[in-house]
Write a protein that holds these residues in place. Structure first.
Motif, PDB file in Angstrom:
ATOM      1  N   CYS A  95       0.875  -1.173   0.000  1.00 55.99           N
ATOM      2  CA  CYS A  95       0.000   0.000   0.000  1.00 55.99           C
ATOM      3  C   CYS A  95       0.918   1.231   0.000  1.00 55.99           C
ATOM      4  CB  CYS A  95      -0.826  -0.045   1.284  1.00 55.99           C
ATOM      5  SG  CYS A  95      -1.839   1.387   1.580  1.00 55.99           S
ATOM      6  N   THR A  96       0.499   2.293  -0.682  1.00 55.06           N
ATOM      7  CA  THR A  96       1.344   3.504  -0.705  1.00 55.06           C
ATOM      8  C   THR A  96       1.599   4.027   0.708  1.00 55.06           C
ATOM      9  OG1 THR A  96      -0.667   4.752  -1.026  1.00 55.06           O
ATOM     10  CG2 THR A  96       0.659   4.324  -2.994  1.00 55.06           C
ATOM     11  N   ALA A  97       0.714   3.672   1.644  1.00 54.10           N
ATOM     12  CA  ALA A  97       0.843   4.178   3.023  1.00 54.10           C
ATOM     13  C   ALA A  97       2.163   3.767   3.670  1.00 54.10           C
ATOM     14  CB  ALA A  97      -0.313   3.663   3.868  1.00 54.10           C
ATOM     15  N   THR A  98       2.761   2.678   3.218  1.00 55.73           N
ATOM     16  CA  THR A  98       4.055   2.272   3.782  1.00 55.73           C
ATOM     17  C   THR A  98       5.118   3.308   3.421  1.00 55.73           C
ATOM     18  OG1 THR A  98       3.426  -0.014   3.318  1.00 55.73           O
ATOM     19  CG2 THR A  98       5.736   0.367   3.896  1.00 55.73           C
ATOM     20  N   ASN A  99       5.039   3.800   2.199  1.00 53.82           N
ATOM     21  CA  ASN A  99       6.151   4.585   1.662  1.00 53.82           C
ATOM     22  C   ASN A  99       5.917   6.094   1.623  1.00 53.82           C
ATOM     23  OD1 ASN A  99       7.639   2.215   1.270  1.00 53.82           O
ATOM     24  ND2 ASN A  99       6.623   1.810  -0.686  1.00 53.82           N
ATOM     25  N   ILE A 100       4.659   6.533   1.567  1.00 53.21           N
ATOM     26  CA  ILE A 100       4.409   7.981   1.491  1.00 53.21           C
ATOM     27  C   ILE A 100       4.959   8.733   2.715  1.00 53.21           C
ATOM     28  CG2 ILE A 100       2.592   9.749   1.549  1.00 53.21           C
ATOM     29  CD1 ILE A 100       1.095   8.238  -0.555  1.00 53.21           C
ATOM     30  N   PRO A 101       4.820   8.199   3.934  1.00 51.73           N
ATOM     31  CA  PRO A 101       5.345   8.973   5.088  1.00 51.73           C
ATOM     32  C   PRO A 101       6.857   9.220   5.008  1.00 51.73           C
ATOM     33  CG  PRO A 101       3.839   7.271   5.848  1.00 51.73           C
ATOM     34  CD  PRO A 101       4.072   7.005   4.387  1.00 51.73           C
ATOM     35  N   ILE A 102       7.575   8.413   4.218  1.00 49.07           N
ATOM     36  CA  ILE A 102       9.015   8.666   4.035  1.00 49.07           C
ATOM     37  C   ILE A 102       9.164  10.007   3.306  1.00 49.07           C
ATOM     38  CG2 ILE A 102      11.157   7.815   2.966  1.00 49.07           C
ATOM     39  CD1 ILE A 102       9.920   4.955   3.117  1.00 49.07           C
ATOM     40  N   LEU A 103       8.255  10.242   2.354  1.00 46.27           N
ATOM     41  CA  LEU A 103       8.309  11.502   1.597  1.00 46.27           C
ATOM     42  C   LEU A 103       7.916  12.693   2.468  1.00 46.27           C
ATOM     43  CD1 LEU A 103       6.821  10.521  -1.912  1.00 46.27           C
ATOM     44  CD2 LEU A 103       9.138  10.220  -1.031  1.00 46.27           C
ATOM     45  N   TYR A 104       6.999  12.482   3.434  1.00 50.37           N
ATOM     46  CA  TYR A 104       6.631  13.604   4.334  1.00 50.37           C
ATOM     47  C   TYR A 104       7.896  14.215   4.939  1.00 50.37           C
ATOM     48  CZ  TYR A 104       1.930  11.364   5.077  1.00 50.37           C
ATOM     49  OH  TYR A 104       0.694  10.786   4.970  1.00 50.37           O
ATOM     50  N   GLU A 105       8.874  13.351   5.231  1.00 50.39           N
ATOM     51  CA  GLU A 105      10.081  13.791   5.948  1.00 50.39           C
ATOM     52  C   GLU A 105      11.268  13.989   5.007  1.00 50.39           C
ATOM     53  OE1 GLU A 105      10.121  14.601   9.152  1.00 50.39           O
ATOM     54  OE2 GLU A 105       7.975  14.115   9.260  1.00 50.39           O
ATOM     55  N   LYS A 106      10.981  14.033   3.705  1.00 51.28           N
ATOM     56  CA  LYS A 106      12.024  14.208   2.681  1.00 51.28           C
ATOM     57  C   LYS A 106      13.069  13.096   2.728  1.00 51.28           C
ATOM     58  CE  LYS A 106      11.644  19.178   1.900  1.00 51.28           C
ATOM     59  NZ  LYS A 106      10.445  19.492   2.653  1.00 51.28           N
ATOM     60  N   GLY A 107      12.643  11.935   3.172  1.00 47.89           N
ATOM     61  CA  GLY A 107      13.517  10.760   3.113  1.00 47.89           C
ATOM     62  C   GLY A 107      13.450  10.152   1.710  1.00 47.89           C
ATOM     63  N   ILE A 108      14.240   9.124   1.489  1.00 50.34           N
ATOM     64  CA  ILE A 108      14.306   8.500   0.158  1.00 50.34           C
ATOM     65  C   ILE A 108      13.909   7.025   0.251  1.00 50.34           C
ATOM     66  CG2 ILE A 108      15.828   7.954  -1.795  1.00 50.34           C
ATOM     67  CD1 ILE A 108      17.510  10.377  -0.951  1.00 50.34           C
ATOM     68  N   ASP A 332       6.471   1.748  -7.624  1.00 51.10           N
ATOM     69  CA  ASP A 332       7.332   2.478  -8.568  1.00 51.10           C
ATOM     70  C   ASP A 332       6.571   2.986  -9.778  1.00 51.10           C
ATOM     71  OD1 ASP A 332       7.041  -0.231  -9.355  1.00 51.10           O
ATOM     72  OD2 ASP A 332       8.810  -0.102 -10.635  1.00 51.10           O
ATOM     73  N   ARG A 333       5.326   2.536  -9.967  1.00 50.26           N
ATOM     74  CA  ARG A 333       4.511   3.026 -11.088  1.00 50.26           C
ATOM     75  C   ARG A 333       3.848   4.366 -10.779  1.00 50.26           C
ATOM     76  NH1 ARG A 333       6.565  -0.186 -14.611  1.00 50.26           N
ATOM     77  NH2 ARG A 333       5.733  -2.277 -14.866  1.00 50.26           N
ATOM     78  N   TYR A 334       3.772   4.742  -9.510  1.00 49.94           N
ATOM     79  CA  TYR A 334       3.064   5.972  -9.149  1.00 49.94           C
ATOM     80  C   TYR A 334       3.936   7.204  -9.405  1.00 49.94           C
ATOM     81  CZ  TYR A 334      -0.380   3.179  -6.537  1.00 49.94           C
ATOM     82  OH  TYR A 334      -1.357   2.305  -6.181  1.00 49.94           O
ATOM     83  N   SER A 335       3.309   8.275  -9.910  1.00 50.09           N
ATOM     84  CA  SER A 335       4.070   9.507 -10.224  1.00 50.09           C
ATOM     85  C   SER A 335       4.814  10.043  -9.013  1.00 50.09           C
ATOM     86  CB  SER A 335       3.134  10.588 -10.748  1.00 50.09           C
ATOM     87  OG  SER A 335       2.499  10.131 -11.901  1.00 50.09           O
ATOM     88  N   ILE A 336       4.208   9.971  -7.831  1.00 50.63           N
ATOM     89  CA  ILE A 336       4.874  10.549  -6.653  1.00 50.63           C
ATOM     90  C   ILE A 336       6.195   9.855  -6.348  1.00 50.63           C
ATOM     91  CG2 ILE A 336       2.937  11.573  -5.392  1.00 50.63           C
ATOM     92  CD1 ILE A 336       2.919   8.915  -3.713  1.00 50.63           C
ATOM     93  N   PHE A 337       6.348   8.615  -6.818  1.00 56.52           N
ATOM     94  CA  PHE A 337       7.584   7.874  -6.528  1.00 56.52           C
ATOM     95  C   PHE A 337       8.517   7.819  -7.742  1.00 56.52           C
ATOM     96  CE2 PHE A 337       4.684   5.656  -3.376  1.00 56.52           C
ATOM     97  CZ  PHE A 337       5.264   6.220  -2.260  1.00 56.52           C
TER      98      PHE A 337
END
Ligand SMILES: Cc1ncc(COP(=O)(O)O)c(C=O)c1O
Length: 385
Positions: A95-108, A332-337
């Motif tokens: 689910c994107t929820a695993t990875n989106i919070p990494i972006l909240y904090e400008k992580g990679i 990896d298919r999503y634009s945000i990633f």
């Protein structure tokens, strides 16, 4: 075949939904009690739910109840020490929820392929992805299937990484006789409407030390120590950026009612899963949540390999009034990633067009499972004729 009938059955006119909320028998009563009390937001029921979850579900750690699994993941990344440029090794399939919070904090997010034998992360790839900027490893127990926690712990210890386990799908997971909370630095649960235990929406963060516990509780409520504020001894200052992530007593009441019948919920899911396994045994790869030796778990999803027949099968099931879906898509298919979608994911490529999730919830009967599997076989067997 004996019918399992612990829970009220679906109206047959509705067909067979893919997922369905499990509303516990005391849910409405406990919510009504909360609604006639002083606390309907965060109050004593949240504390009680945290305590009962600790007693009945986890092996060790402190419990911090929040308003979603996503919030719990965000807090886990913060407590692990994320900052701009921190690399987190994480699954490409979740689910994107695993990875989106990494972006909240400008992580990679550093995406990792799935394994050949399940939809969980490929453990053989992790060490190739570790750099001097790697902070943590976050894995998902897809469908409830436990990862190899022993090996993950060993890798994290050797490289001094934090181990975060996203157990949004997996409330009841063991490896070598130990619960997941024995191995991880942070464990995250989701109590979203259709999860094994639901609070409507909600989540739980498990941390391992007192300072993470105190900080986690402050961060879920604006950065304020709620207990000190209620006692009137709070110093009227906020020095950490906090969030509005706390659970409410209304949600906690539903969670408490669900914990009271968690054994029945887990047993029913395990039995239905076993039936799926039996009915689909003839298919080479059958179910994709394949338990390894030393694991014990309550499944949340039933995912099959349709071997190139996904659309045919979905169409056929739909005609028979049976829902099916992919649920998660490779991230990896999503634009945000897009900026992070580096590397090759051959195992993901191989299954991308083939995996399909079948109905799985406590309203299903064994006859439903047989009916679903009969329809699945009608389409998948065609390949072999
Ligand atoms: C793997 C995974 N992680 C995290 C989440 C987020 O949980 P929530 O919806 O409670 O925020 C989900 C939700 O389905 C999930 O499937």
């Amino acid at each position: 075949m004996t019918e399992m009938k612990e829970f009220p059955l679906l109206d047959p006119k509705e067909g067979i939904p893919i997922l369905y909320p499990h509303v516990p028998s005391n849910g409405a009563k406990y919510i009504a009690e909360v609604l006639s009390s002083r606390w309907i937001g965060q109050g004593p029921k949240v504390d009680e739910f945290e305590e009962k979850f600790k007693e009945s579900i986890i092996e060790n750690g402190y419990t911090i109840a929040v308003n979603s699994g996503t919030s719990a993941l965000h807090l886990a990344y913060i407590l692990a020490g994320i900052s701009e440029g921190s690399e987190i090794i994480c699954p490409v399939f979740t689910c994107t929820a695993t990875n989106i919070p990494i972006l909240y904090e400008k992580g990679i997010p550093i995406f990792t392929d799935i394994s050949k034998s399940s939809l969980n992360i490929d453990l053989d790839q992790i060490e190739n992805l570790i750099t001097s900027r790697t902070l943590a490893l976050c894995v998902v127990d897809y469908g409830g299937l436990p990862n190899n926690y022993v090996r993950l712990r060993e890798i994290c210890d050797r490289h001094r990484l934090k181990l975060i386990i996203d157990c949004a799908h997996a409330v009841d997971t063991y490896r070598n006789g130990h619960h997941v909370t024995h191995f991880a630095d942070y464990v995250v649960y989701s109590f979203q409407a259709i999860k094994t235990i639901t609070t409507g929406d909600g989540g739980m963060l498990i941390v391992k030390n007192k300072s993470d516990y105190e900080k986690g509780k402050r961060l879920r409520w604006f950065g304020i120590d709620r207990a000190e504020k209620q006692k009137g001894i709070w110093k009227n200052d906020v020095s950490e950026i906090g969030y509005k992530y706390q659970m409410t007593d209304i949600a906690a009441a539903l969670g408490i009612a669900a914990l009271e019948e968690s054994t029945e919920i887990f047993n029913k899911r395990r039995k239905l899963y076993q039936l799926y396994q039996n009915f689909l045994e003839e298919f080479e790869e059958g179910l994709l949540e394949k338990p390894e030796r030393g694991t014990d778990f309550t499944p949340w999803l039933v995912t099959i390999n349709t071997k190139g027949r996904r659309l045919d099968l979905m169409k056929h099931l739909r005609e028979k009034n049976i829902e099916s879906a992919q649920i998660h898509y490779r991230n990896d298919r999503y634009s945000i990633f897009r900026n992070y979608a580096k590397g090759a994911f051959p195992n993901m490529d191989r299954i991308e067009d083939d995996y399909l999730v079948l109905p799985f919830h406590t309203k299903l009967t064994s006859l439903d499972v047989r009916r679903i599997c009969d329809e699945v076989k009608k389409v998948l067997r065609k390949d072999r004729l």
